[in-house]
Enzyme design. Sequence first.
Site, mmCIF file in Angstrom:
data_model
loop_
_atom_site.group_PDB
_atom_site.id
_atom_site.type_symbol
_atom_site.label_atom_id
_atom_site.label_comp_id
_atom_site.label_asym_id
_atom_site.label_seq_id
_atom_site.Cartn_x
_atom_site.Cartn_y
_atom_site.Cartn_z
ATOM 1 N N GLU A 162 0.828 -1.203 0.000
ATOM 2 C CA GLU A 162 0.000 0.000 0.000
ATOM 3 C C GLU A 162 0.867 1.261 0.000
ATOM 4 O OE1 GLU A 162 -4.020 -1.762 2.141
ATOM 5 O OE2 GLU A 162 -2.696 -0.465 3.290
ATOM 6 N N GLU A 319 -6.387 -7.366 -1.263
ATOM 7 C CA GLU A 319 -6.966 -7.266 0.077
ATOM 8 C C GLU A 319 -8.418 -6.829 -0.004
ATOM 9 O OE1 GLU A 319 -5.092 -4.780 2.966
ATOM 10 O OE2 GLU A 319 -3.064 -5.294 2.323
#
Length: 684
Positions: A162, A319
């Site tokens: 991320e 995710e």
Amino acid sequence: MATDDTTYRWVKDGALGPGRMRYGADYNPEQWPREVWDEDVRLMREAGVNIVSLGIFSWALLEPRPGEWDFGWLDEVIDLLHANGIDVDLATATASPPPWLAKRHPEILPQTIDGTTLWPGSRQHWRPTSPVFREYALRLTRALAERYADHPALVAWHISNELGCHNLYDFSDDAARAFRVWLQERYTTLDALNEAWGTAFWSQHYEEWDEILPPRAAPTQRNPGQQLDFERFSSDAVRDHLRAENAVLAEVTPGIPRTTNFMVAQNVRDIDYPSWVGDVDFVSNDHYLRPGELGRDDLSFWSNLTGNIAGGRPWFLMEHAPSAVNWRAVNPPKRPGELVRDALTHVGHGADAVCYFQWRQSRAGGERYHSGMVPHAGADSRVFRDVVDLGSQLRDLAPVTGSRRERARVALVFDYESWWVSGRDSHPAESPAYDDETLLWYRALLDLGVRVDVVPVAADLADYEVVVAPMLHVVPAALRERLTAFVAGGGHLVTTYFSGVVDENDRVWLGGYPGALRDLLGITIEEFVPMLPGETASLASGTVVRDWSERIARVEPDVEVLDFYAGGDLDGAPAITRRRSAHDSGGSATYVSAAIGRPGAADVMRRLAGDIPALAADALAADGDVDVIVRRHEGGRYVFLANRTDDEVVVAAAGDLLAGAAERGSADAVMIAPRGVAVLAQEG
């Protein structure tokens, strides 16, 4: 792309081509005693898990002291996973540096807009432009690549994690130096920069490059051009780190594909993800469901955009949450059926892998109340039973892998720079928000049963019949020409208030709004008329307006007025207009000058559908109750029918029912459960 797909072990195993659907999670065995690992792989096999992302936050354990490596535990975990048929997407583990690195080199720590240092104790406490951090991160990346290059479990590299989620904006001296270099490459001369930023205002004219700083905290409004360029620079700075790790992995393990998890829908809105596609071998994305009725359409919107950022190619859902998250003000669990519905909606939009954060719900740490595939309650739980059910359904969907998203006839444009700039300070009003407005128009199209692609602004629009571009605030000259050519070629453009107002430097187009689009639309707006909280206005059609309206002062003779303001200061003034192309192509450009809400947007599209066939409802959409998503392969297509309601929906649809919360009511009827998805295989 770094290497031809056919050379990858990943593709040979069938993950991004016809084969098997990938299913798994972030796996953090280092949080648990060794005896738990055996139970983990047993439960993974029961659930059908065949891939995990590993080592994401393990730098401190892999390198407990500078230059001292401890790979023993990771060796054991990877061997255990491989022995149980579970592949590994191995992280470079650089997302969060160990305590010793920050202690030795506090100069790696990022600084906020007001100069506050962000200290260790959380995650991502590093500057994207820090040469010291880069040196240590690349050393770790190389060590991992050299150790696991030939391990048969390794099928992909997971670069950092991320990127930019918490450290995108760093205002340190490292960032200032890198920002100046970036600006010199962009503008070459200070004269060009001063012109672009309008530095004659408030005595901001620069004579030396080293006078320029990041837009740090200031007495009042900061320069808009400086802010926009710092946003671009910050996106590029994190991308440069991605490229640096990528280069090491490409050198050491050229046959292993590389990715990093985008956050297309989450809080990293200021990263220009479409520009990153060439730096990964396949697109990955993280998505977390918004709670409430809005969530299902929001999920569809962002996964639709992700699929189009990927260019229609299969992508990896890296995710999402099995149930509740832990970082909103209120974090409700998913309702029955939502775990499967959410996953299959992503698959419909092109995901060939469905993974979660995380496998086992943490007992300690900042995310201990974030759900896991194995919750605190253990395997004897509704969440894990749903996890097992989804694994079974994904096995049944193996034939879908490798198929491409089928192009719709209608496109909705999403522009990151309009998102950034339209929400800036010192504007006529703080609302509506760009992302809310684009989602509103997407939902209105779904309400009408119209299938639509959400596409980046740079996408090729030529194959679409209708382009909807809400709040397209930033319109450089090149984009103006593209949209003009689209309409001249027979396309139908629909755009809305606060569009076409500024150029690529956030400078206002002169001559009246909507600026760059004024000639195309054939209207001139002299001033915006934002509305105070609680105020409303009405259109002649009965549509209610909130937040925003505009005074259209001039309309060209060939412009048709579709709706007027009724009452108030704008009584009788044009509100919605449409100009047909002067060419014989039949194209048109429609402008909506007010925030008319979802019902109003649906009404506009319904009226345009009278002579635009592309806006006709899909029969499978069941009057807007069903989101119709299609993937195509050589012999036919896979149709995903996602129930947008909390009631059972019956759809007349042919084809073999492959998976989903649905059943055949008769030979030609499919009954889709509340919040369910039906997946059909159709020939032709």
